[in-house]
Motif scaffolding. Structure first.
Motif, PDB file in Angstrom:
ATOM      1  N   ASP A  47     -11.322 -52.310  -2.070  1.00  0.00           N
ATOM      2  CA  ASP A  47     -12.448 -53.117  -2.508  1.00  0.00           C
ATOM      3  C   ASP A  47     -13.329 -52.304  -3.451  1.00  0.00           C
ATOM      4  O   ASP A  47     -13.643 -51.146  -3.178  1.00  0.00           O
ATOM      5  CB  ASP A  47     -13.253 -53.572  -1.287  1.00  0.00           C
ATOM      6  N   TYR A  48     -13.729 -52.915  -4.551  1.00  0.00           N
ATOM      7  CA  TYR A  48     -14.477 -52.175  -5.562  1.00  0.00           C
ATOM      8  C   TYR A  48     -15.797 -51.626  -5.016  1.00  0.00           C
ATOM      9  O   TYR A  48     -16.184 -50.493  -5.319  1.00  0.00           O
ATOM     10  CB  TYR A  48     -14.761 -53.061  -6.788  1.00  0.00           C
ATOM     11  N   GLU A  49     -16.498 -52.403  -4.192  1.00  0.00           N
ATOM     12  CA  GLU A  49     -17.776 -51.936  -3.656  1.00  0.00           C
ATOM     13  C   GLU A  49     -17.589 -50.724  -2.756  1.00  0.00           C
ATOM     14  O   GLU A  49     -18.417 -49.809  -2.737  1.00  0.00           O
ATOM     15  CB  GLU A  49     -18.487 -53.070  -2.907  1.00  0.00           C
ATOM     16  N   ARG A  52     -16.845 -47.849  -5.117  1.00  0.00           N
ATOM     17  CA  ARG A  52     -18.051 -47.452  -5.839  1.00  0.00           C
ATOM     18  C   ARG A  52     -18.895 -46.491  -5.005  1.00  0.00           C
ATOM     19  O   ARG A  52     -19.379 -45.472  -5.501  1.00  0.00           O
ATOM     20  CB  ARG A  52     -18.857 -48.691  -6.209  1.00  0.00           C
ATOM     21  N   SER A  63     -21.730 -44.588 -10.260  1.00  0.00           N
ATOM     22  CA  SER A  63     -21.197 -45.959 -10.311  1.00  0.00           C
ATOM     23  C   SER A  63     -21.254 -46.524 -11.721  1.00  0.00           C
ATOM     24  O   SER A  63     -20.432 -47.365 -12.089  1.00  0.00           O
ATOM     25  CB  SER A  63     -21.973 -46.861  -9.350  1.00  0.00           C
ATOM     26  N   PRO A  67     -16.394 -47.809 -13.853  1.00  0.00           N
ATOM     27  CA  PRO A  67     -15.507 -48.716 -14.598  1.00  0.00           C
ATOM     28  C   PRO A  67     -14.779 -48.017 -15.744  1.00  0.00           C
ATOM     29  O   PRO A  67     -13.583 -48.272 -15.980  1.00  0.00           O
ATOM     30  CB  PRO A  67     -16.462 -49.804 -15.109  1.00  0.00           C
ATOM     31  N   GLU A  83      -9.968 -58.447 -11.673  1.00  0.00           N
ATOM     32  CA  GLU A  83     -11.289 -58.700 -12.230  1.00  0.00           C
ATOM     33  C   GLU A  83     -11.617 -60.195 -12.229  1.00  0.00           C
ATOM     34  O   GLU A  83     -10.741 -61.037 -12.304  1.00  0.00           O
ATOM     35  CB  GLU A  83     -11.364 -58.170 -13.663  1.00  0.00           C
ATOM     36  N   ARG A  84     -12.896 -60.463 -12.154  1.00  0.00           N
ATOM     37  CA  ARG A  84     -13.418 -61.809 -12.346  1.00  0.00           C
ATOM     38  C   ARG A  84     -14.425 -61.707 -13.484  1.00  0.00           C
ATOM     39  O   ARG A  84     -15.516 -61.166 -13.310  1.00  0.00           O
ATOM     40  CB  ARG A  84     -14.078 -62.343 -11.080  1.00  0.00           C
ATOM     41  N   ARG A  86     -15.990 -59.956 -16.297  1.00  0.00           N
ATOM     42  CA  ARG A  86     -16.104 -58.524 -16.625  1.00  0.00           C
ATOM     43  C   ARG A  86     -16.305 -57.669 -15.382  1.00  0.00           C
ATOM     44  O   ARG A  86     -16.431 -56.450 -15.480  1.00  0.00           O
ATOM     45  CB  ARG A  86     -17.290 -58.308 -17.581  1.00  0.00           C
ATOM     46  N   ARG A  87     -16.301 -58.307 -14.224  1.00  0.00           N
ATOM     47  CA  ARG A  87     -16.569 -57.598 -12.976  1.00  0.00           C
ATOM     48  C   ARG A  87     -15.262 -57.227 -12.269  1.00  0.00           C
ATOM     49  O   ARG A  87     -14.389 -58.071 -12.056  1.00  0.00           O
ATOM     50  CB  ARG A  87     -17.431 -58.454 -12.050  1.00  0.00           C
ATOM     51  N   ILE A  88     -15.143 -55.953 -11.898  1.00  0.00           N
ATOM     52  CA  ILE A  88     -13.984 -55.489 -11.136  1.00  0.00           C
ATOM     53  C   ILE A  88     -14.207 -55.810  -9.660  1.00  0.00           C
ATOM     54  O   ILE A  88     -15.255 -55.485  -9.109  1.00  0.00           O
ATOM     55  CB  ILE A  88     -13.771 -53.970 -11.313  1.00  0.00           C
ATOM     56  N   GLU A  89     -13.234 -56.453  -9.032  1.00  0.00           N
ATOM     57  CA  GLU A  89     -13.361 -56.807  -7.618  1.00  0.00           C
ATOM     58  C   GLU A  89     -12.462 -55.959  -6.727  1.00  0.00           C
ATOM     59  O   GLU A  89     -12.833 -55.637  -5.599  1.00  0.00           O
ATOM     60  CB  GLU A  89     -13.029 -58.293  -7.419  1.00  0.00           C
TER      61      GLU A  89
END
Length: 424
Positions: A47-49, A52, A63, A67, A83-84, A86-89
């Motif tokens: 998970d990206y969070e 991070r 952080s 990216p 990604e969704r 520009r956000r990496i998930e």
């Protein structure tokens, strides 16, 4: 050379940590990519969070830059990004089990990046310091780096802990604590007394024959069949006596024997969580070297193969020398002895992740002389497999890091002041 670039970039980033040094922007980014890659190798979807938070806490990857670092790894083919917009998930590691992470990242750096003069200089300086301390003036003359660039690299290195300047016999010696962790004053003095080339040669011979009995080194003036000139022999003795290299000792009967290894590296190359693994690995190597070179009756012919057998089968065949030869392994909880008959003992491995890692490292030390994967933080890898709540509880608000300002550059400060004066 590409592997060298990535490994040194890793070391540089580890030393600078959260300190901002604009001269090393590209090299630091490569160091971050290498650091991240070795920690996610072999893991499932992350998970990206979680990534991070863990990468910031354990790997000093802000952080804001994560990216960009991930896109470097994506370009190499080491990760796939979910990604969704520009956000990496999610991050999906895709690093082949036997791929040389440093080589692949180094190839990317050599082909895609243009390193500036400071980055090229620090790579040359660190390359020289991996093998032995160097006289500062001699190093400058040998490398042919511009004096102001060289001095800036030395200043940054000293402020960040990458380099250390030590006075020895009226000379300034430059040492990297990354590669030599113990008794830097004694190391510098020994390098001045014998010459850096003699120290480099002696340490290279020890590296090629890790765990050699010190009594055989002294008695035969050679190690692994390679002759040691008097200066190098004296160096090995001095480094052993002064704790620059710390030979493990095995007692058998009324005798004891010490076994020599290359100096313990610093935190960048040997993470805190892996120090005990390193100690156990040296004990494993010493035990089989004793059987190989100082047998009471039955000689071990292939020490690395014996450890591979222990790893594969979980135990070794019983013999009459096991009780003394493997005593240290029992004390360190690496293994236990099982008596099979009168005077005969069988060594059994305590199968834990730490002991298996120590076995792998011991085999690497015997086969290549190198530390392997000791820069990887096991706590970070475990955290990457947990959820965000677990990671957040581990990284409390009280532990939030303050990012230091960039290291002051006197020349840049002067130029900025001159610019401001134009507006008076």
């Amino acid at each position: 050379m590409s592997t060298n670039t990535a490994e040194l970039a890793f070391d540089l980033h580890s030393g600078l940590a959260t300190t901002s040094v604009p001269e090393f922007d590209e090299l630091t980014k490569i160091g971050m990519a290498a650091n991240l890659a070795i920690h996610i190798k072999g893991l499932g979807a992350i998970d990206y969070e979680v990534l991070r938070k863990v990468s910031d806490h354990f790997m000093s990857i802000p952080s804001l830059l994560l990216p960009e670092v991930l896109r470097v790894l994506s370009e190499i083919g080491f990760v796939r990004l979910v990604e969704r917009g520009r956000r990496i998930e999610q991050v999906l590691p895709n690093i082949p089990a036997f791929d040389d992470v440093y080589r692949s990242i180094g190839d990317f750096a050599d082909s895609e990046l243009a390193l500036n003069s400071h980055e090229q200089a620090i790579l040359e300086i660190l390359t020289a310091l991996r093998d032995a301390p160097r006289n500062k003036d001699s190093l400058l003359n040998k490398l042919g780096i511009e004096n102001d660039v060289f001095e800036r690299c030395i200043t940054i290195g000293g402020a960040s802990g990458i380099l250390s300047s030590v006075q020895a016999r009226g000379r300034t010696m430059i040492i990297s604590p990354f590669y030599f962790a113990d008794n830097l004053d004694g190391l510098a003095d020994a390098a001045v007394a014998s010459g850096a080339s003699a120290m480099e040669s002696a340490l290279k011979k020890v590296k090629d024959n890790q765990g050699w009995p010190l009594s055989l080194v002294a008695g035969r003036s050679e190690i692994g069949g390679t002759a040691l000139p008097p200066t190098e022999l004296a160096l090995i003795h001095r480094m052993s006596e002064e704790g620059i290299i710390k030979p493990p000792t095995i007692k058998f009967g009324q005798k004891s024997e010490s076994f020599v290894f290359t100096p313990r590296p610093g935190d960048a190359r040997l993470s805190a969580s892996n120090r005990e693994i390193y100690e156990r690995a040296m004990a494993l190597v010493s035990a089989v070297r004793k059987g190989q070179l100082l047998p009471t009756q039955f000689q071990i012919r292939y020490p690395a193969r014996i450890l591979e057998e222990l790893r594969e089968r979980g135990h070794l065949s019983s013999n009459s020398e096991a009780h003394d030869q493997y005593h240290n392994l029992v004390v360190l909880r690496v293994a236990f002895l099982k008596q099979t008959s009168s005077g005969m003992w069988q060594l059994h491995l305590n199968r834990t992740p730490e002991n298996e890692a120590a076995l792998n490292l011991a085999i690497s030390l015997l086969r290549t002389g190198n530390l392997a994967n000791m820069e990887v933080s096991q706590e970070a890898r475990i955290a990457l497999t947990k959820d965000e709540e677990y990671v957040q509880s581990m990284i409390s608000a009280a532990e939030l890091k303050k990012r230091p300002k960039q290291l002051k550059d006197e020349q840049a400060n002067y130029e900025f002041e001159q610019l401001l004066m134009k507006f008076d």
